[in-house]
Design an enzyme around this catalytic site. Structure first.
Site, short mmCIF file in Angstrom:
data_model
loop_
_atom_site.label_atom_id
_atom_site.label_comp_id
_atom_site.label_asym_id
_atom_site.label_seq_id
_atom_site.Cartn_x
_atom_site.Cartn_y
_atom_site.Cartn_z
N ASP A 296 33.53 42.61 33.28
CA ASP A 296 34.29 43.34 34.37
C ASP A 296 33.38 43.01 34.64
O ASP A 296 32.04 42.85 34.64
CB ASP A 296 35.16 44.81 33.42
CG ASP A 296 35.50 45.58 34.50
OD1 ASP A 296 35.92 44.69 35.98
OD2 ASP A 296 36.61 46.15 34.24
C1 BGC Z 1 37.95 46.58 37.04
C2 BGC Z 1 38.61 45.35 37.64
C3 BGC Z 1 39.34 44.29 38.19
C4 BGC Z 1 37.80 43.83 38.90
C5 BGC Z 1 37.72 42.63 39.62
C6 BGC Z 1 36.84 45.66 38.40
O1 BGC Z 1 36.26 47.00 39.07
O2 BGC Z 1 37.97 47.21 36.78
O3 BGC Z 1 40.18 45.88 36.67
O4 BGC Z 1 39.72 43.18 37.47
O5 BGC Z 1 36.73 44.68 39.86
O6 BGC Z 1 38.70 42.81 40.89
#
Ligand code: BGC
Length: 759
Positions: A296
């Site tokens: 993430d």
């Molecule tokens: C979130 C994810 C997301 C990623 C990319 C993160 O902050 O937890 O769910 O896919 O950002 O945007």
């Protein structure tokens, strides 16, 4: 979205500063004891693709491999990164720029490996569907299927080939804003919805022009942060992890999801993106999964904040050796991989494995054969009439009728209607916290939807809810009003009122945890003011989580839960309010009476002193006169009345490997054509570890004409009556199993069968 990206880059640089400050120390990296276990599961793999992957891998230099495991955001990517052979880019959605970068990667990088472009198409790309919690309320996998089929089509049309969805984090935490993004508190419902989404987005072959590869997230147990605070730590027994939190991931993987995202949170002290047991032992080895895991956002860098890594070399090595294959936003592996190898912190075998997994997905996605998108056709694929119609239908099926005293609903469109409330003409908030590339100007608000069916409907806003985000957010900006005279005058001049209240989209979603679950501000005051006019009215709720509605249920004769319904929410609400659509959704999550009851969920274990609100020495809150939530899991009303009767089994006993059928009849006994969700729950009353008082094991949403009856049959086997114990073993124990069937988790019709033998 631009502000979102820049704010998040600020987080990345804060982590980078921390990392620089701590540089220098040395901590042994997690290492894999078994290199052979890292080999891909070739059995199901396409041999042709595996040959191409291996041939390409053999030609790659160390630098090219390190580039391949790098995933950059739209704000980070440069032409130079594309030329150097970066693996992936996310949040970039301009098809022209996507093509430009892809041309650089394919034509100018040494090996011409295409970039995988990704995006958070969570509940729609341009045509925004209801939030996933709302889709779950439909208890209809076809709704999830349509949402992701159209989301994939619109995403692929701009050159995206991966979506960071489905989000399958089971959650018993309504304070957590991200409860809006998955299917609520039940693993079975989450699993069914996850599988439907994966199959729809990927199709049989995600190389197809209108398909994308899915990334199931956030692996794992991200839905249970302490205090409901996003990103917070999780301490989890093995049986709970396996019985509650992992099943939807397994379902998504079984449905074909070829990528996954590891989670921000620590599980039993080990962060998700450095968690070898979860990433390598369970996902890759136990489940024989040959896809890749991306971290993430800055989660690799955050290992420093977690206190499990001492510096960037340590963090990158931990993540890679645990099983994280691709690093999002932070660049530790790319930048320090050479040093990691030289110091023996990572192995070439593991780096090769990560690269192989990424290349495999790129080949499967057809990117080597068709790397480009046609920008001229991108716009023509967006918000097509079938997509808008599907979004309207989905929003209608997601709605849950919570109250309808005296049959206030449906309203009569020929009467004079007043549309009131902060969410009544508010297209921005109705599309929810992951609005993708949703176009605010194209949504249909409640006011517009009601006016289309009840011409001349009047409008008063009543008050406003704040759309600001922390640190600018201040709860005193939420409906601070006490004077609702304009709204009251509008109600008095009308025959009936549609009152749209709730959260702004900023109240839910990522980094949007709440400590209070009431309607923000003085919206209850607005409801009371409308009630005082004596006009018939319905409260329509917009929210991304369960709310505490104690103050609303006593006041409003009718309450319709519409979640954040997407671009067509207004039309769909009008359809239900005026009776064109008979509401049939059910709650995918319990609504507590008070926040102090949290976590409160239907699938809880029994206690030695079960809750009994009529006596003292038992597991209860002394200040609440009920053991139940305000609204239970699986609950929802209809304009019709249904009866579910006559549960019968195909046998009275079954061996551990056998199957048994449970059938029941459902009949529409009063009212118009409508939908009932027949639900089957299971309970194992005596087991080696205490079993949940109920577990949903089957559901079917059935449409019935007046007087019509249908028979529903569920198949039950050991995947239903078995469970994981605390050593992580799936066990089937002999003994009695109780079944309950009905239209909510409080279903009373029951029967039992016996499991003979074990295993
Ligand atoms: C979130 C994810 C997301 C990623 C990319 C993160 O902050 O937890 O769910 O896919 O950002 O945007």
């Amino acid at each position: 979205m631009a502000s979102r990206t820049s704010r998040r880059l600020a987080i990345a640089s804060a982590v980078a500063i921390l990392s620089a400050g701590l540089a220098g120390g040395v901590v042994a990296a997690t290492t894999s004891s078994d290199e052979a276990a890292l080999a891909p599961a070739r059995a199901s793999a396409d041999r042709g693709i595996e040959h191409r992957v291996d041939a390409l891998l053999r030609r790659m230099t160390l630098q090219e491999k390190l580039q391949q495991v790098q995933l950059l955001s739209d704000g980070q990517i440069t032409d130079a990164d594309a030329q150097a052979g970066v693996g992936g880019v996310f949040s970039l959605t301009d098809p022209k720029r996507i093509n430009e970068l892809q041309h650089i990667a394919v034509d100018k990088s040494r090996l011409g490996i295409p970039i995988l472009f990704a995006y958070d198409t969570i509940h729609g790309y341009r045509t925004i569907f209801p939030i996933p919690l709302g889709t779950a309320a439909s208890f209809d996998p076809d709704v999830a299927e349509t949402d992701h089929r159209i989301g994939a089509r619109e995403s692929a049309a701009v050159g995206l080939k991966q979506i960071y969805s489905p989000m399958v984090d089971v959650s018993h935490e309504p304070r957590w804003g991200r409860i809006s993004e998955a299917a609520g508190e039940d693993p079975y419902l989450n699993s069914v919805m996850a599988a439907a989404r994966v199959k729809a987005a990927q199709g049989r072959n995600y190389a197809a022009k209108d398909k994308v590869v899915t990334s199931v997230k956030h692996y794992a147990a991200y839905g249970q942060p302490e205090a409901g605070r996003d990103y917070n730590t999780t301490d989890m027994s093995e049986q709970r992890l396996r019985n509650l939190y992992l099943p939807p991931f397994k379902a998504a993987v079984d449905a074909g999801s070829d990528t996954a995202m590891c989670s921000f949170n620590a599980i039993n002290g080990v962060p998700g993106c450095a968690n070898k047991r979860l990433e390598t032992d369970i996902l890759k080895n136990e489940w024989k999964w040959d896809g890749f895991i991306e971290s993430d956002y800055t989660a690799v860098a955050e290992l420093l904040n977690h206190g499990t890594a001492e510096n960037d070399v340590d963090a990158g090595a931990q993540a890679l050796m645990a099983g994280t294959d691709s690093e999002m936003v932070s660049t530790f592996i790319r930048d320090k991989g050479k040093q990691m190898l030289a110091e023996g912190r990572i192995t070439m075998a593991r780096l090769d494995d990560a690269v192989r997994r990424i290349l495999r997905v790129k080949f499967r996605a057809g990117l080597f054969d068709n790397p480009y998108v046609d920008p001229a056709k991108a716009e023509a694929a967006q918000e097509l009439p079938d997509a808008r119609a599907a979004a309207r239908k989905a929003a209608g099926r997601a709605m849950v009728l919570l109250e309808n005293d005296g049959k206030v609903l449906p309203l009569d469109p020929s009467k004079k209607t007043a549309v009131i409330g902060p969410l009544a003409d508010n297209g921005k908030d109705q599309i929810g916290p992951w609005w993708g590339r949703g176009d605010d100007s194209k949504k249909v608000t409640v006011l517009e939807g009601i006016r289309a069916q009840s011409p001349g409907a009047t409008y008063a806003e009543g008050c406003k809810v704040s759309g600001l985000e922390p640190p600018d957010y201040d709860e005193s900006q939420d409906c601070p009003d006490t004077d609702f005279s304009a709204a009251v005058a509008a109600a008095q001049a009308a025959d009936q009122v549609v009152l749209a209240v709730g959260e702004s989209r900023a109240h839910s979603g990522e980094a949007a945890s709440r400590s209070v679950l009431d309607l923000p501000g003085n919206q209850e005051g607005l409801i009371k003011a409308i009630k005082a006019t004596g006009k018939p009215f319905v409260v329509v709720l917009f929210n991304g989580r369960p709310l505490t509605l104690d103050g609303v249920t006593g006041t409003a004769p009718a309450i319709l839960e519409s979640w954040f319904g997407g671009v067509e929410a207004g039309n769909a609400i009008a359809d239900v309010v005026f009776g064109k659509v008979n509401p049939g959704g059910k709650l995918p999550v319990s609504f507590p009476r008070r926040v102090g009851q949290v976590p409160i969920y239907y699938n809880h274990e029994p206690t030695g002193r079960p809750c009994d609100a009529t006596s003292k020495y038992n597991s209860r809150h002394r200040d609440i006169k009920s053991c139940d939530p305000q609204y239970v899991f699986g609950y929802g009303l209809s304009y019709s009345k249904f009866e579910i009767t006559n549960m019968r089994l195909s046998a009275t006993s079954v061996n551990a490997n056998g199957k048994i059928d449970a059938s029941m009849d459902v009949k529409n006994v009063a009212g118009p054509t409508g939908d009932e969700v027949v639900q089957l729950y299971l309970h194992d009353p005596v087991a080696s570890i205490s079993q949940p008082v109920r577990r949903l094991r089957g559901f079917e949403r059935v449409t019935l004409a007046p007087g019509e009856m249908k028979t529903v049959t569920f198949k039950i086997d050991k995947s239903d009556f078995g469970f994981y114990d605390n050593s992580g073993k799936f066990v089937v124990e002999p003994g009695r199993i109780d079944l309950f069937a009905g239209n909510s988790s409080k279903a009373t019709m029951s029967t039992s069968f016996t499991v003979t033998g074990g295993g």
